[in-house]
Design a protein around this motif. Structure first.
Motif, PDB file in Angstrom:
ATOM      1  N   VAL A 295       5.998   9.130  15.748  1.00  0.00           N
ATOM      2  CA  VAL A 295       6.644   8.774  14.486  1.00  0.00           C
ATOM      3  C   VAL A 295       6.315   9.840  13.465  1.00  0.00           C
ATOM      4  CG1 VAL A 295       6.742   7.072  12.638  1.00  0.00           C
ATOM      5  CG2 VAL A 295       6.458   6.313  14.999  1.00  0.00           C
ATOM      6  N   ALA A 296       7.337  10.411  12.866  1.00  0.00           N
ATOM      7  CA  ALA A 296       7.121  11.411  11.820  1.00  0.00           C
ATOM      8  C   ALA A 296       6.716  10.698  10.541  1.00  0.00           C
ATOM      9  CB  ALA A 296       8.395  12.215  11.602  1.00  0.00           C
ATOM     10  N   LEU A 297       5.763  11.267   9.830  1.00  0.00           N
ATOM     11  CA  LEU A 297       5.252  10.647   8.617  1.00  0.00           C
ATOM     12  C   LEU A 297       5.790  11.336   7.379  1.00  0.00           C
ATOM     13  CD1 LEU A 297       1.529  10.127   9.593  1.00  0.00           C
ATOM     14  CD2 LEU A 297       3.416   8.514   9.798  1.00  0.00           C
ATOM     15  N   SER A 298       6.058  10.534   6.374  1.00  0.00           N
ATOM     16  CA  SER A 298       6.501  11.037   5.094  1.00  0.00           C
ATOM     17  C   SER A 298       5.318  11.156   4.132  1.00  0.00           C
ATOM     18  CB  SER A 298       7.552  10.081   4.536  1.00  0.00           C
ATOM     19  OG  SER A 298       7.823  10.353   3.198  1.00  0.00           O
ATOM     20  N   ASN A 299       4.354  10.224   4.243  1.00  0.00           N
ATOM     21  CA  ASN A 299       3.217  10.168   3.331  1.00  0.00           C
ATOM     22  C   ASN A 299       2.114   9.368   4.014  1.00  0.00           C
ATOM     23  OD1 ASN A 299       1.534  10.064   1.128  1.00  0.00           O
ATOM     24  ND2 ASN A 299       2.915   8.922  -0.174  1.00  0.00           N
TER      25      ASN A 299
ATOM     26  N   SER B 284      -2.208   7.890   3.505  1.00  0.00           N
ATOM     27  CA  SER B 284      -3.403   7.749   2.692  1.00  0.00           C
ATOM     28  C   SER B 284      -4.449   7.009   3.509  1.00  0.00           C
ATOM     29  CB  SER B 284      -3.083   6.973   1.412  1.00  0.00           C
ATOM     30  OG  SER B 284      -4.223   6.897   0.575  1.00  0.00           O
ATOM     31  N   SER B 285      -5.719   7.282   3.223  1.00  0.00           N
ATOM     32  CA  SER B 285      -6.776   6.557   3.935  1.00  0.00           C
ATOM     33  C   SER B 285      -7.945   6.290   3.003  1.00  0.00           C
ATOM     34  CB  SER B 285      -7.242   7.333   5.165  1.00  0.00           C
ATOM     35  OG  SER B 285      -7.849   8.536   4.785  1.00  0.00           O
ATOM     36  N   SER B 286      -8.696   5.248   3.353  1.00  0.00           N
ATOM     37  CA  SER B 286      -9.921   4.913   2.640  1.00  0.00           C
ATOM     38  C   SER B 286     -11.048   5.012   3.661  1.00  0.00           C
ATOM     39  CB  SER B 286      -9.835   3.501   2.052  1.00  0.00           C
ATOM     40  OG  SER B 286      -9.999   2.544   3.077  1.00  0.00           O
ATOM     41  N   ASN B 287     -12.213   4.475   3.315  1.00  0.00           N
ATOM     42  CA  ASN B 287     -13.325   4.503   4.259  1.00  0.00           C
ATOM     43  C   ASN B 287     -13.147   3.492   5.378  1.00  0.00           C
ATOM     44  OD1 ASN B 287     -13.683   2.321   2.552  1.00  0.00           O
ATOM     45  ND2 ASN B 287     -15.895   2.499   2.486  1.00  0.00           N
ATOM     46  N   SER B 288     -12.189   2.552   5.250  1.00  0.00           N
ATOM     47  CA  SER B 288     -12.070   1.503   6.260  1.00  0.00           C
ATOM     48  C   SER B 288     -10.665   1.269   6.794  1.00  0.00           C
ATOM     49  CB  SER B 288     -12.603   0.181   5.693  1.00  0.00           C
ATOM     50  OG  SER B 288     -11.788  -0.256   4.615  1.00  0.00           O
ATOM     51  N   HIS B 289      -9.650   1.782   6.130  1.00  0.00           N
ATOM     52  CA  HIS B 289      -8.285   1.552   6.599  1.00  0.00           C
ATOM     53  C   HIS B 289      -7.378   2.718   6.221  1.00  0.00           C
ATOM     54  CE1 HIS B 289      -7.938   0.185   2.438  1.00  0.00           C
ATOM     55  NE2 HIS B 289      -6.638  -0.010   2.578  1.00  0.00           N
ATOM     56  N   ALA B 290      -6.210   2.741   6.846  1.00  0.00           N
ATOM     57  CA  ALA B 290      -5.251   3.813   6.588  1.00  0.00           C
ATOM     58  C   ALA B 290      -3.846   3.233   6.571  1.00  0.00           C
ATOM     59  CB  ALA B 290      -5.354   4.881   7.670  1.00  0.00           C
ATOM     60  N   CYS B 291      -2.960   3.901   5.852  1.00  0.00           N
ATOM     61  CA  CYS B 291      -1.557   3.516   5.802  1.00  0.00           C
ATOM     62  C   CYS B 291      -0.713   4.781   5.807  1.00  0.00           C
ATOM     63  CB  CYS B 291      -1.229   2.724   4.537  1.00  0.00           C
ATOM     64  SG  CYS B 291      -1.973   1.086   4.452  1.00  0.00           S
ATOM     65  N   ALA B 292       0.497   4.639   6.321  1.00  0.00           N
ATOM     66  CA  ALA B 292       1.429   5.758   6.342  1.00  0.00           C
ATOM     67  C   ALA B 292       2.833   5.247   6.083  1.00  0.00           C
ATOM     68  CB  ALA B 292       1.375   6.459   7.688  1.00  0.00           C
ATOM     69  N   ILE B 293       3.611   6.090   5.438  1.00  0.00           N
ATOM     70  CA  ILE B 293       5.031   5.814   5.257  1.00  0.00           C
ATOM     71  C   ILE B 293       5.751   6.692   6.271  1.00  0.00           C
ATOM     72  CG2 ILE B 293       6.981   5.956   3.681  1.00  0.00           C
ATOM     73  CD1 ILE B 293       4.914   5.590   1.387  1.00  0.00           C
ATOM     74  N   THR B 294       6.558   6.057   7.100  1.00  0.00           N
ATOM     75  CA  THR B 294       7.269   6.791   8.138  1.00  0.00           C
ATOM     76  C   THR B 294       8.454   7.545   7.535  1.00  0.00           C
ATOM     77  OG1 THR B 294       8.703   4.935   8.659  1.00  0.00           O
ATOM     78  CG2 THR B 294       6.603   5.071   9.858  1.00  0.00           C
ATOM     79  N   GLU B 295       9.055   8.396   8.337  1.00  0.00           N
ATOM     80  CA  GLU B 295      10.197   9.169   7.883  1.00  0.00           C
ATOM     81  C   GLU B 295      11.352   8.279   7.422  1.00  0.00           C
ATOM     82  OE1 GLU B 295      11.886  11.912  10.765  1.00  0.00           O
ATOM     83  OE2 GLU B 295      10.872  13.524   9.701  1.00  0.00           O
ATOM     84  N   ASP B 296      11.453   7.069   8.012  1.00  0.00           N
ATOM     85  CA  ASP B 296      12.505   6.135   7.600  1.00  0.00           C
ATOM     86  C   ASP B 296      12.032   5.190   6.482  1.00  0.00           C
ATOM     87  OD1 ASP B 296      10.819   4.632   9.214  1.00  0.00           O
ATOM     88  OD2 ASP B 296      12.425   3.727  10.378  1.00  0.00           O
ATOM     89  N   LEU B 297      10.933   5.566   5.803  1.00  0.00           N
ATOM     90  CA  LEU B 297      10.407   4.909   4.604  1.00  0.00           C
ATOM     91  C   LEU B 297       9.812   3.516   4.845  1.00  0.00           C
ATOM     92  CD1 LEU B 297      13.118   6.055   2.039  1.00  0.00           C
ATOM     93  CD2 LEU B 297      10.982   7.200   2.667  1.00  0.00           C
ATOM     94  N   LYS B 298       9.403   3.258   6.064  1.00  0.00           N
ATOM     95  CA  LYS B 298       8.723   2.006   6.399  1.00  0.00           C
ATOM     96  C   LYS B 298       7.227   2.211   6.245  1.00  0.00           C
ATOM     97  CE  LYS B 298      12.405  -0.243   7.459  1.00  0.00           C
ATOM     98  NZ  LYS B 298      12.817  -1.443   6.796  1.00  0.00           N
ATOM     99  N   LEU B 299       6.507   1.172   5.848  1.00  0.00           N
ATOM    100  CA  LEU B 299       5.060   1.245   5.655  1.00  0.00           C
ATOM    101  C   LEU B 299       4.345   0.672   6.869  1.00  0.00           C
ATOM    102  CD1 LEU B 299       2.681   1.863   3.748  1.00  0.00           C
ATOM    103  CD2 LEU B 299       2.978  -0.432   2.802  1.00  0.00           C
ATOM    104  N   LYS B 300       3.361   1.405   7.380  1.00  0.00           N
ATOM    105  CA  LYS B 300       2.529   0.944   8.486  1.00  0.00           C
ATOM    106  C   LYS B 300       1.072   1.137   8.095  1.00  0.00           C
ATOM    107  CE  LYS B 300       5.678   1.805  12.275  1.00  0.00           C
ATOM    108  NZ  LYS B 300       5.775   2.306  13.648  1.00  0.00           N
ATOM    109  N   CYS B 301       0.220   0.153   8.447  1.00  0.00           N
ATOM    110  CA  CYS B 301      -1.205   0.231   8.129  1.00  0.00           C
ATOM    111  C   CYS B 301      -2.039  -0.194   9.324  1.00  0.00           C
ATOM    112  CB  CYS B 301      -1.537  -0.663   6.937  1.00  0.00           C
ATOM    113  SG  CYS B 301      -0.741  -0.182   5.392  1.00  0.00           S
TER     114      CYS B 301
END
Length: 86
Positions: free
Chosen positions: A3-7, A9-26
């Protein structure tokens, strides 16, 4: 499938990404609901968050997450012991 990522971010315990189709996954630790999937279950694989919404930016800090939708709505979730989420 990759999955290509658009954006991302991560913290010390979790991470999230916005996919190329603008969906959020964590994924990661979720004891305070910081993943935003409506549970407190830790996730070792990315899970879709708010499936019907498109996102353009994400920021994580400690046990909290905030994201901006493509409609410019700010959404925050996670640890809120002092009202940090607004």
């Amino acid at each position: 499938r990759k999955v290509a990522l658009s954006n991302m971010s991560s913290s010390n315990s979790h991470a999230c990404a916005i996919t190329e189709d603008l969906k959020l996954k964590c994924w990661g630790a979720n004891q305070y609901g910081q993943l935003g999937d409506g549970t407190t279950v830790n996730r070792t694989s990315p899970v879709h968050i708010d499936a019907g919404t498109f996102y353009k930016d994400i920021a994580l800090i400690e046990d909290r997450s905030c994201a901006i939708t493509t409609a410019d709505a700010l959404k925050c979730w996670g640890f809120n012991n002092l009202g940090q989420l607004g």
